[in-house]
Write an enzyme that holds these catalytic residues in place. Structure first.
Site, mmCIF file in Angstrom:
data_model
loop_
_atom_site.group_PDB
_atom_site.id
_atom_site.type_symbol
_atom_site.label_atom_id
_atom_site.label_comp_id
_atom_site.label_asym_id
_atom_site.label_seq_id
_atom_site.Cartn_x
_atom_site.Cartn_y
_atom_site.Cartn_z
ATOM 1 N NE ARG A 92 29.345 57.515 113.671
ATOM 2 C CZ ARG A 92 30.558 57.839 114.058
ATOM 3 N NH1 ARG A 92 31.522 56.970 113.956
ATOM 4 N NH2 ARG A 92 30.813 59.034 114.554
ATOM 5 C CB CYS A 116 29.789 52.869 108.760
ATOM 6 S SG CYS A 116 29.826 54.512 108.097
ATOM 7 N N PRO A 122 34.975 59.534 112.252
ATOM 8 C CG PRO A 122 36.352 61.394 111.955
ATOM 9 C CD PRO A 122 35.295 60.578 111.281
ATOM 10 C CB VAL A 123 34.354 59.249 118.061
ATOM 11 C CG1 VAL A 123 33.361 58.289 117.451
ATOM 12 C CG2 VAL A 123 35.635 58.537 118.451
ATOM 13 C CG ASP A 124 37.456 64.411 115.625
ATOM 14 O OD1 ASP A 124 36.779 63.644 114.903
ATOM 15 O OD2 ASP A 124 37.569 65.623 115.391
ATOM 16 C CD GLN A 125 34.988 68.101 116.592
ATOM 17 O OE1 GLN A 125 34.647 69.040 117.314
ATOM 18 N NE2 GLN A 125 36.211 68.004 116.086
ATOM 19 C CG ASP A 308 20.471 60.246 107.198
ATOM 20 O OD1 ASP A 308 21.623 59.921 106.859
ATOM 21 O OD2 ASP A 308 20.121 60.344 108.392
ATOM 22 C CB ILE A 330 27.070 65.203 105.441
ATOM 23 C CG1 ILE A 330 26.136 66.389 105.190
ATOM 24 C CG2 ILE A 330 27.119 64.839 106.931
ATOM 25 C CD1 ILE A 330 26.392 67.626 106.010
HETATM 26 C C1 UD1 Z 1 23.800 61.505 112.492
HETATM 27 C C2 UD1 Z 1 22.685 60.591 112.040
HETATM 28 C C3 UD1 Z 1 22.921 60.137 110.603
HETATM 29 C C4 UD1 Z 1 23.106 61.355 109.692
HETATM 30 C C5 UD1 Z 1 24.192 62.282 110.247
HETATM 31 C C6 UD1 Z 1 24.321 63.574 109.469
HETATM 32 C C7 UD1 Z 1 21.932 59.491 114.060
HETATM 33 C C8 UD1 Z 1 21.793 58.244 114.809
HETATM 34 N N1 UD1 Z 1 22.624 59.445 112.905
HETATM 35 O O1 UD1 Z 1 25.003 60.751 112.472
HETATM 36 O O2 UD1 Z 1 21.779 59.383 110.181
HETATM 37 O O3 UD1 Z 1 23.484 60.930 108.400
HETATM 38 O O4 UD1 Z 1 23.896 62.624 111.612
HETATM 39 O O5 UD1 Z 1 23.134 64.264 109.462
HETATM 40 O O6 UD1 Z 1 21.411 60.515 114.444
HETATM 41 N N2 UD1 Z 1 32.597 63.827 112.256
HETATM 42 C C9 UD1 Z 1 33.900 64.035 112.631
HETATM 43 N N3 UD1 Z 1 34.214 63.889 113.966
HETATM 44 C C10 UD1 Z 1 33.295 63.546 114.904
HETATM 45 C C11 UD1 Z 1 31.965 63.347 114.503
HETATM 46 C C12 UD1 Z 1 31.649 63.500 113.168
HETATM 47 O O7 UD1 Z 1 34.747 64.343 111.815
HETATM 48 O O8 UD1 Z 1 33.643 63.417 116.072
HETATM 49 C C13 UD1 Z 1 32.216 64.006 110.839
HETATM 50 C C14 UD1 Z 1 31.540 62.793 110.213
HETATM 51 O O9 UD1 Z 1 32.479 61.845 109.745
HETATM 52 C C15 UD1 Z 1 30.727 63.425 109.103
HETATM 53 C C16 UD1 Z 1 30.297 64.747 109.711
HETATM 54 O O10 UD1 Z 1 31.214 64.999 110.776
HETATM 55 O O11 UD1 Z 1 31.554 63.682 107.980
HETATM 56 C C17 UD1 Z 1 28.889 64.784 110.269
HETATM 57 O O12 UD1 Z 1 28.665 63.617 111.062
HETATM 58 P P1 UD1 Z 1 27.701 63.607 112.326
HETATM 59 O O13 UD1 Z 1 26.784 64.768 112.286
HETATM 60 O O14 UD1 Z 1 28.527 63.410 113.543
HETATM 61 O O15 UD1 Z 1 26.880 62.269 112.047
HETATM 62 P P2 UD1 Z 1 26.320 61.345 113.193
HETATM 63 O O16 UD1 Z 1 25.929 62.192 114.333
HETATM 64 O O17 UD1 Z 1 27.224 60.205 113.415
#
Ligand code: UD1
Length: 431
Positions: A92, A116, A122-125, A308, A330
């Site tokens: 990811r 996963c 999601p990737v909306d942010q 993590d 999270i």
């Molecule tokens: C990163 C870490 C991962 C860690 C996570 C939280 C890397 C490579 N991975 O993942 O090991 O567990 O931070 O500390 O650095 N979300 C949304 N929309 C978005 C993006 C995220 O809703 O566009 C949500 C996610 O589903 C989750 C939360 O926000 O519930 C936090 O996720 P995020 O901080 O984005 O995790 P990653 O950056 O993917």
């Protein structure tokens, strides 16, 4: 495919040097796309995720050369801008090439990373933030496609999910903003040390960023970035895994090459469970003489307890005295390890986004399946403390993020052997 055979009953003791941080190095590798000069990265861990991202970068016109733990990345700005599903779907974090591609090349097509095992993710942010800078991202045939055409422009924006700030979205938007025209003010950015490491790397490449380490980043866009040389800090999650292992086996382990202030929530939790903690500027020691006591843990954005390490601390709770409650704030579905820990005799009940763990006097070895990176580490820890032999299948998950975990755990006294996973038995019905 490999598996681990862990003979239980060992006590972890000794010193171990942390490898470079996986979550810090991945976005920093992607930052190489922002310049046409070399980015030299020292203390790069030997991990499958690093190799995968290097392959993705090569497909994007980056020359990657590795000598020992130094990785040199040199991007050709006229290279292809398409990151394909085959590689992106395996990891990811490859989404972090999106911001740099758009910022430097004005176009990108990056496969949607997909779900996963522990949730939708999601990737909306990422999309919202980069679109605010003028990226014009749409979803087309499973790809995030951006055609900004020219230079991105600065904007004021707020990034935030229901679960708090997003680590990789902060990185992506930051990498978009550093080459944008004008000022970008990003509110509610993630404060994880890996975001700070990325921001510092970008500054050493010539970016202008204020507020590093806080919830507000102010970026003054520059026209171009230059090459740089950076060193990756020790991995706080890997370090935390060794330290939890020391505490739950009644051992004493010192992890060196880390910033102990990145582990204060973990140290506090282990202290509440009865372990003794000591630290200097670059090391931390955890020792435990008696059986641990139960405690409650809530995962939170940094500096809270990291998600993590949730699976690993749950493994410790499985053998602690009393009832512990784990609240996952999270990734609400990140509980795949419960079913496997139950196979070892753990007593865990899941209720919504919480797990209630009743410590058992002993676990007993069994065959278990690694479902994701950190869950696999929890199973290895549980195997080390269980009676008898625990076979952990599908350890390729653990190789994504832990450098030679079997050999390094063995140096601390664990009895752990890597072997090829035999083909699953074919069960023939008896009738
Ligand atoms: C990163 C870490 C991962 C860690 C996570 C939280 C890397 C490579 N991975 O993942 O090991 O567990 O931070 O500390 O650095 N979300 C949304 N929309 C978005 C993006 C995220 O809703 O566009 C949500 C996610 O589903 C989750 C939360 O926000 O519930 C936090 O996720 P995020 O901080 O984005 O995790 P990653 O950056 O993917």
């Amino acid at each position: 495919m490999d598996q681990f055979e862990v003979t239980g009953g060992a006590r972890l003791a000794g010193r171990v040097a942390a490898a470079g941080s996986k979550n810090a190095v991945l976005p920093i590798m992607a930052a190489a796309l922002l310049t046409d000069e070399p980015l030299v990265i020292h203390n790069v861990p030997a991990l499958r995720d690093v190799a995968t991202l290097a392959l993705i970068l090569e497909q994007l016109g980056v020359t990657a050369t590795r000598e020992g733990s130094t990785l040199t990345l040199h991007a050709d700005p006229t290279g292809p801008s398409r990151a394909s599903y085959d590689l992106v779907s395996t990891m990811r974090a490859s989404i972090c090439v999106l911001g740099p591609l758009i910022a430097r090349r004005g176009k990108a097509a990056v496969s949607m990373p997909g779900g996963c095992v522990f949730g939708v993710r999601p990737v909306d942010q990422h999309v919202k933030g980069l679109n605010a800078l003028g990226a014009g991202i749409t979803v087309d045939e499973g790809y995030l496609v951006a055609r900004s055409g020219g230079r991105l422009h600065g904007a004021d924006l707020y990034l935030g999910t229901h679960f708090g700030p997003s680590v990789l979205a902060t990185g992506n938007v930051l990498m978009g903003a550093v080459l944008a025209e004008g000022t970008t003010r990003i509110e509610n950015t993630a404060m994880e040390p890996e975001v700070t490491a990325l921001a510092r790397c970008l500054v050493s490449m010539g970016a202008k960023i204020e507020g590093i380490g806080s919830h507000r980043l102010i970026v003054e866009g520059v026209e171009r970035l230059h090459g740089a040389e950076v060193t990756i800090e020790g991995d706080r999650i890997e370090a935390g895994t060794f330290l939890v292992g020391a505490a739950m086996t009644g051992g004493e382990v010192t992890v060196t090459g880390i910033d102990p202030y990145q582990l204060t929530a973990v140290a506090e939790t282990l202290r509440l469970m009865g372990a003794q903690i000591d630290h200097g500027e670059t090391w931390m020691t955890v020792a435990a003489a008696d059986r641990l006591r139960a405690t409650d843990v809530t995962t939170l954005p940094f500096p809270g307890f990291p998600t993590d390490l949730q699976a690993q601390i749950m493994a410790a709770m499985c053998v602690a005295e009393g009832i512990s409650v784990v609240s996952e704030r999270i990734f609400p579905d990140r509980f795949m390890h419960i079913a496997e820990l139950l196979r070892l005799g753990a007593r865990i009940r899941k209720e919504g986004t919480q797990a209630i763990v009743e410590g058992a006097p002993r676990l007993s070895g069994a065959t278990v399946m690694a479902s994701d990176l950190r869950a696999s580490a929890a199973l290895v820890l549980a195997g080390i403390v269980a009676e008898g032999t625990t076979t952990v299948r599908r350890v390729y998950h653990i190789d994504r993020g832990y450098e030679r975990i079997d050999a390094r755990m063995a140096e601390l006294g664990a009895r752990i052997e890597r072997m090829e996973q035999p083909p699953l038995e074919k069960h023939r019905p008896e009738w």
